[in-house]
Design a protein around this motif. Structure first.
Motif, mmCIF file in Angstrom:
data_model
loop_
_atom_site.group_PDB
_atom_site.id
_atom_site.type_symbol
_atom_site.label_atom_id
_atom_site.label_comp_id
_atom_site.label_asym_id
_atom_site.label_seq_id
_atom_site.Cartn_x
_atom_site.Cartn_y
_atom_site.Cartn_z
ATOM 1 N N ASN A 275 0.824 -1.209 0.000
ATOM 2 C CA ASN A 275 0.000 0.000 0.000
ATOM 3 C C ASN A 275 0.861 1.264 0.000
ATOM 4 O O ASN A 275 0.553 2.248 -0.689
ATOM 5 N N LEU A 276 1.948 1.244 0.766
ATOM 6 C CA LEU A 276 2.856 2.395 0.780
ATOM 7 C C LEU A 276 3.498 2.613 -0.586
ATOM 8 O O LEU A 276 3.670 3.756 -1.028
ATOM 9 N N LEU A 277 3.848 1.520 -1.248
ATOM 10 C CA LEU A 277 4.439 1.637 -2.585
ATOM 11 C C LEU A 277 3.410 2.060 -3.618
ATOM 12 O O LEU A 277 3.767 2.617 -4.669
ATOM 13 N N ASP A 278 2.125 1.803 -3.342
ATOM 14 C CA ASP A 278 1.070 2.271 -4.239
ATOM 15 C C ASP A 278 0.972 3.796 -4.197
ATOM 16 O O ASP A 278 0.532 4.429 -5.156
ATOM 17 N N GLU A 279 1.398 4.390 -3.068
ATOM 18 C CA GLU A 279 1.377 5.844 -2.944
ATOM 19 C C GLU A 279 2.509 6.493 -3.740
ATOM 20 O O GLU A 279 2.317 7.538 -4.359
ATOM 21 N N GLY B 114 6.062 -10.687 -8.410
ATOM 22 C CA GLY B 114 5.741 -9.789 -9.516
ATOM 23 C C GLY B 114 4.895 -8.596 -9.109
ATOM 24 O O GLY B 114 4.290 -7.936 -9.968
ATOM 25 N N LEU B 115 4.870 -8.287 -7.831
ATOM 26 C CA LEU B 115 4.040 -7.177 -7.351
ATOM 27 C C LEU B 115 4.820 -5.878 -7.245
ATOM 28 O O LEU B 115 4.216 -4.796 -7.200
ATOM 29 N N VAL B 116 6.150 -5.971 -7.166
ATOM 30 C CA VAL B 116 6.994 -4.770 -7.172
ATOM 31 C C VAL B 116 8.217 -5.026 -8.044
ATOM 32 O O VAL B 116 8.578 -6.183 -8.320
ATOM 33 N N THR C 79 3.970 -2.683 -9.242
ATOM 34 C CA THR C 79 3.580 -3.030 -10.610
ATOM 35 C C THR C 79 2.059 -2.960 -10.745
ATOM 36 O O THR C 79 1.343 -2.754 -9.759
ATOM 37 N N GLU C 80 1.580 -3.144 -11.942
ATOM 38 C CA GLU C 80 0.127 -3.141 -12.158
ATOM 39 C C GLU C 80 -0.530 -4.285 -11.389
ATOM 40 O O GLU C 80 -1.637 -4.139 -10.862
ATOM 41 N N ALA C 81 0.163 -5.420 -11.323
ATOM 42 C CA ALA C 81 -0.373 -6.543 -10.551
ATOM 43 C C ALA C 81 -0.455 -6.177 -9.071
ATOM 44 O O ALA C 81 -1.404 -6.545 -8.369
ATOM 45 N N GLY C 82 0.544 -5.429 -8.595
ATOM 46 C CA GLY C 82 0.529 -4.990 -7.211
ATOM 47 C C GLY C 82 -0.612 -4.021 -6.946
ATOM 48 O O GLY C 82 -1.300 -4.106 -5.913
ATOM 49 N N ARG C 83 -0.838 -3.102 -7.880
ATOM 50 C CA ARG C 83 -1.947 -2.146 -7.716
ATOM 51 C C ARG C 83 -3.291 -2.881 -7.702
ATOM 52 O O ARG C 83 -4.200 -2.512 -6.950
#
Length: 208
Positions: free
Chosen positions: A16-20, A58-60, A74-78
């Motif tokens: 979530n922090l990396l999504d920011e 594959g999430l970051v 990544t898009e998968a992470g988002r």
């Protein structure tokens, strides 16, 4: 002390922090400390293995920027963050509760230690006054000398102060070692309690 994050929650919160915004490892550790009011600061040994796992899934992704490694979702992470929005709300609520419990525990430890210190010092002051009021026996026995009694009570007071310092220091070091961080509010409360104890001792020493 209860853990700030339950099993698996830290992984999702990092995502979530990396999504920011993209962040490097130290930035993530600082962000976690900021979000928890300074009561939780994870070590590098806690953060980097989880980041490596997120990368494997594959999430970051990570890129090297000078001497820093920057992690980006990544898009998968988002997609996972979006799909687990409800879980994140629960984590935020639980996080607030955990932070309050940790802060209350530290404050309680300080208050209990101060009560013990005040009781020991008050007893020492009372014994000093009682010893000073005793009549001297013929021959001037050292056991009945008020100055000897006062020095004995002073040694008791020194021991009580040393024990308090050792105990509260150990409690605070353990708290920090477990991932917590002392907030300014807790240290301010400790200083206030020490001032209050000092005033109580001075009043007891000068009481008729």
């Amino acid at each position: 002390m209860p853990p700030v994050f339950s099993h698996g929650d830290l992984r999702l919160y990092l995502l979530n922090l990396l999504d920011e915004a993209p962040r490097h490892g130290y930035d993530l550790m600082q962000a976690l400390s900021d979000r928890t009011g300074g009561t939780y600061t994870p070590s590098a040994g806690t953060i980097y293995p989880r980041l490596a796992k997120l990368e494997e899934e594959g999430l970051v992704t990570k890129t090297v920027d000078g001497r820093k490694t920057v992690y980006e979702i990544t898009e998968a992470g988002r997609a996972e963050v979006a799909a687990r929005a409800g879980d994140l709300e629960g984590i935020e609520a639980g996080l607030a509760d955990s932070v309050r419990l940790i802060a209350d525990e530290v404050r309680g430890s300080v208050r209990e230690a101060m009560k013990s210190l005040q009781a020991d010092l008050a007893a020492a002051a009372h014994s000093e006054r009682a010893g000073a009021g005793k009549p001297a026996t013929p021959g001037g026995s050292h056991a009945d000398d008020p100055r000897v009694a006062s020095r004995e009570q002073l040694r008791r007071a020194d021991a009580a102060l040393a024990e308090f310092r050792a105990n509260i220091r150990a409690d605070m070091r353990t708290h920090v070692a477990r991932g917590g961080e002392l907030t300014a509010a807790v240290v301010d409360e400790l200083a206030s309690a020490l001032d209050e104890a000092a005033r109580a001792v001075i009043r007891a020493l000068h009481r008729d």
